[in-house]
Structures are given as structure tokens and as C-alpha cells.
Design a protein around this motif. Sequence first.
Motif, PDB file in Angstrom:
ATOM      1  N   ARG A  29     -36.138 -13.718 -27.325  1.00 40.76           N
ATOM      2  CA  ARG A  29     -35.445 -15.071 -27.036  1.00 40.76           C
ATOM      3  C   ARG A  29     -35.440 -15.971 -28.552  1.00 40.76           C
ATOM      4  N   VAL A  30     -34.348 -16.929 -28.389  1.00 42.81           N
ATOM      5  CA  VAL A  30     -34.328 -17.840 -29.587  1.00 42.81           C
ATOM      6  C   VAL A  30     -34.751 -19.194 -28.922  1.00 42.81           C
ATOM      7  N   LEU A  31     -34.998 -19.911 -29.918  1.00 45.80           N
ATOM      8  CA  LEU A  31     -34.940 -21.197 -29.703  1.00 45.80           C
ATOM      9  C   LEU A  31     -33.902 -22.117 -30.314  1.00 45.80           C
ATOM     10  N   LEU A  32     -33.146 -22.761 -29.683  1.00 44.28           N
ATOM     11  CA  LEU A  32     -31.946 -23.553 -30.424  1.00 44.28           C
ATOM     12  C   LEU A  32     -32.299 -25.040 -30.049  1.00 44.28           C
ATOM     13  N   THR A  33     -32.064 -25.776 -31.102  1.00 51.58           N
ATOM     14  CA  THR A  33     -32.342 -27.195 -31.060  1.00 51.58           C
ATOM     15  C   THR A  33     -30.813 -27.795 -31.398  1.00 51.58           C
ATOM     16  N   VAL A  34     -30.469 -28.586 -30.129  1.00 52.90           N
ATOM     17  CA  VAL A  34     -29.132 -29.164 -30.311  1.00 52.90           C
ATOM     18  C   VAL A  34     -29.261 -30.765 -30.532  1.00 52.90           C
ATOM     19  N   SER A  35     -28.533 -31.182 -31.619  1.00 49.01           N
ATOM     20  CA  SER A  35     -28.712 -32.817 -31.900  1.00 49.01           C
ATOM     21  C   SER A  35     -27.413 -33.313 -31.608  1.00 49.01           C
ATOM     22  N   HIS A  36     -27.343 -34.405 -30.892  1.00 42.88           N
ATOM     23  CA  HIS A  36     -26.070 -34.896 -30.864  1.00 42.88           C
ATOM     24  C   HIS A  36     -26.338 -36.438 -31.855  1.00 42.88           C
ATOM     25  N   ARG A  37     -25.008 -36.610 -32.833  1.00 45.22           N
ATOM     26  CA  ARG A  37     -25.091 -37.680 -33.421  1.00 45.22           C
ATOM     27  C   ARG A  37     -24.547 -38.973 -32.698  1.00 45.22           C
ATOM     28  N   ALA A  38     -24.846 -40.028 -33.035  1.00 44.20           N
ATOM     29  CA  ALA A  38     -24.034 -41.389 -32.459  1.00 44.20           C
ATOM     30  C   ALA A  38     -24.221 -42.451 -33.226  1.00 44.20           C
ATOM     31  N   GLY A  39     -23.264 -43.415 -33.232  1.00 48.27           N
ATOM     32  CA  GLY A  39     -23.162 -44.457 -34.129  1.00 48.27           C
ATOM     33  C   GLY A  39     -22.432 -44.273 -35.444  1.00 48.27           C
ATOM     34  N   VAL A  40     -22.272 -45.336 -36.150  1.00 50.21           N
ATOM     35  CA  VAL A  40     -21.556 -45.517 -37.238  1.00 50.21           C
ATOM     36  C   VAL A  40     -22.424 -44.853 -38.559  1.00 50.21           C
ATOM     37  N   ASN A  41     -23.627 -44.674 -38.387  1.00 45.68           N
ATOM     38  CA  ASN A  41     -24.592 -44.311 -39.277  1.00 45.68           C
ATOM     39  C   ASN A  41     -24.929 -42.902 -39.313  1.00 45.68           C
ATOM     40  N   GLY A  42     -24.305 -42.336 -38.116  1.00 44.68           N
ATOM     41  CA  GLY A  42     -24.687 -40.966 -37.878  1.00 44.68           C
ATOM     42  C   GLY A  42     -26.141 -40.538 -37.493  1.00 44.68           C
ATOM     43  N   GLY A  43     -26.953 -41.312 -37.093  1.00 42.39           N
ATOM     44  CA  GLY A  43     -28.000 -41.053 -36.600  1.00 42.39           C
ATOM     45  C   GLY A  43     -28.127 -40.387 -35.422  1.00 42.39           C
ATOM     46  N   ILE A  44     -29.167 -39.642 -35.366  1.00 37.65           N
ATOM     47  CA  ILE A  44     -29.339 -38.681 -34.063  1.00 37.65           C
ATOM     48  C   ILE A  44     -29.665 -39.545 -32.803  1.00 37.65           C
ATOM     49  N   ASP A  45     -28.847 -39.427 -31.896  1.00 35.40           N
ATOM     50  CA  ASP A  45     -28.819 -40.011 -30.640  1.00 35.40           C
ATOM     51  C   ASP A  45     -29.794 -39.184 -29.622  1.00 35.40           C
ATOM     52  N   ARG A  46     -29.603 -37.689 -29.500  1.00 37.04           N
ATOM     53  CA  ARG A  46     -30.450 -37.210 -28.648  1.00 37.04           C
ATOM     54  C   ARG A  46     -30.384 -35.625 -29.152  1.00 37.04           C
ATOM     55  N   THR A  47     -31.814 -35.098 -28.971  1.00 39.60           N
ATOM     56  CA  THR A  47     -32.013 -33.846 -29.156  1.00 39.60           C
ATOM     57  C   THR A  47     -32.744 -33.071 -28.217  1.00 39.60           C
ATOM     58  N   MET A  48     -32.076 -31.827 -27.779  1.00 35.16           N
ATOM     59  CA  MET A  48     -32.392 -30.950 -26.763  1.00 35.16           C
ATOM     60  C   MET A  48     -32.871 -29.593 -27.544  1.00 35.16           C
ATOM     61  N   LYS A  49     -33.867 -29.027 -26.651  1.00 30.30           N
ATOM     62  CA  LYS A  49     -34.330 -27.726 -27.279  1.00 30.30           C
ATOM     63  C   LYS A  49     -34.024 -26.739 -25.900  1.00 30.30           C
ATOM     64  N   TYR A  50     -33.771 -25.534 -26.348  1.00 25.12           N
ATOM     65  CA  TYR A  50     -33.255 -24.633 -25.409  1.00 25.12           C
ATOM     66  C   TYR A  50     -33.897 -23.185 -25.920  1.00 25.12           C
ATOM     67  N   TRP A  51     -34.689 -22.503 -25.013  1.00 21.03           N
ATOM     68  CA  TRP A  51     -35.177 -21.240 -25.193  1.00 21.03           C
ATOM     69  C   TRP A  51     -34.073 -20.421 -24.461  1.00 21.03           C
ATOM     70  N   MET A  52     -33.440 -19.400 -25.153  1.00 24.83           N
ATOM     71  CA  MET A  52     -32.419 -18.528 -24.560  1.00 24.83           C
ATOM     72  C   MET A  52     -32.670 -17.297 -24.781  1.00 24.83           C
ATOM     73  N   LYS A  53     -32.215 -16.223 -23.731  1.00 21.91           N
ATOM     74  CA  LYS A  53     -32.461 -14.829 -24.140  1.00 21.91           C
ATOM     75  C   LYS A  53     -30.929 -14.206 -24.351  1.00 21.91           C
ATOM     76  N   SER A  54     -30.768 -13.017 -24.800  1.00 25.36           N
ATOM     77  CA  SER A  54     -29.470 -12.561 -24.528  1.00 25.36           C
ATOM     78  C   SER A  54     -28.807 -12.644 -23.345  1.00 25.36           C
ATOM     79  N   ASP A  55     -27.444 -12.909 -23.520  1.00 21.51           N
ATOM     80  CA  ASP A  55     -26.465 -13.022 -22.316  1.00 21.51           C
ATOM     81  C   ASP A  55     -26.763 -14.231 -21.539  1.00 21.51           C
ATOM     82  N   GLU A  56     -27.578 -15.309 -22.047  1.00 22.52           N
ATOM     83  CA  GLU A  56     -27.669 -16.444 -21.353  1.00 22.52           C
ATOM     84  C   GLU A  56     -26.418 -17.539 -21.857  1.00 22.52           C
ATOM     85  N   ALA A  57     -26.069 -18.301 -21.254  1.00 24.07           N
ATOM     86  CA  ALA A  57     -25.210 -19.549 -21.832  1.00 24.07           C
ATOM     87  C   ALA A  57     -25.767 -20.847 -20.993  1.00 24.07           C
TER      88      ALA A  57
END
Length: 117
Positions: A29-57
Motif C-alpha cells: 500500500r501507499v500513503l498519498l497526501t492530497v492538498s487543495h490550494r485556495a485563496g489568492v496567496n495559494g495557501g493550503i485549504d484542505r489536506t486529505m491522506k489516503y492509504w491505498m492498495k493496487s487497483d484501488e481508486a
Amino acid sequence: MLVLSRTRGQAIMIGDDVKVAVTEVGDVRVLLTVSHRAGVNGGIDRTMKYWMKSDEATEIADGIVCSVMMISHGKVRLGFRCPDTVRIDRAEIYEINRRERERQKNAPGSDNHAGPI
């Protein structure tokens, strides 16, 4: 579907607002960190972490699906499905392009350059 290989510490930019970083790569498995930017300064608005195995979406943003295609020898192959209008780049290529766009925007003779009157 666009498929890219990444190792721990490497990332992918989806448009200007979503960054998918490979945080950990295990044997199954792999741990992916997904960050969403927001605002004019490009700051991080939201971060999610996903543990995923092969063939998962999972849907990581509106209309953007990330799939783990394969995990092997410390590398992960990620597949991305998204609208044709959304740009996907390796983070290092995104940074080069961003700096070039900024340089052109500030170059003498460009519409955005505030020079002497």
C-alpha cells in the motif's frame, strides 16, 4: 487516463490547485497526501491522506479520480482521470512552468509590467 510513476517524496500537480504527494510506499500500500490550494496567496485549504492498495481508486477532487495501478520496489504508478481541460504535471515540471509564467508576466514589455510612465 494518464499514468505516472512516483517515489516517496515526489508529487503531481493537478491544475494549479491540487497536489498529490507520495508520502509513504510500502510493499502492498501507499500513503498519498492530497492538498487543495485556495485563496489568492495559494495557501493550503484542505489536506486529505489516503492509504491505498493496487487497483484501488478514489475521487480526490470534483471530477478527478486517482488510481493506484501498481506498487513495486519503492515506486508507485498512479493513474489519473479528469476533464480534458485540467492540466496534470509532475510537481518539478509544474514548478519550472510556473516560474517561467511568472518571469514572462514580469518581463519588460508585458501587459503586467509596471514601468515608468
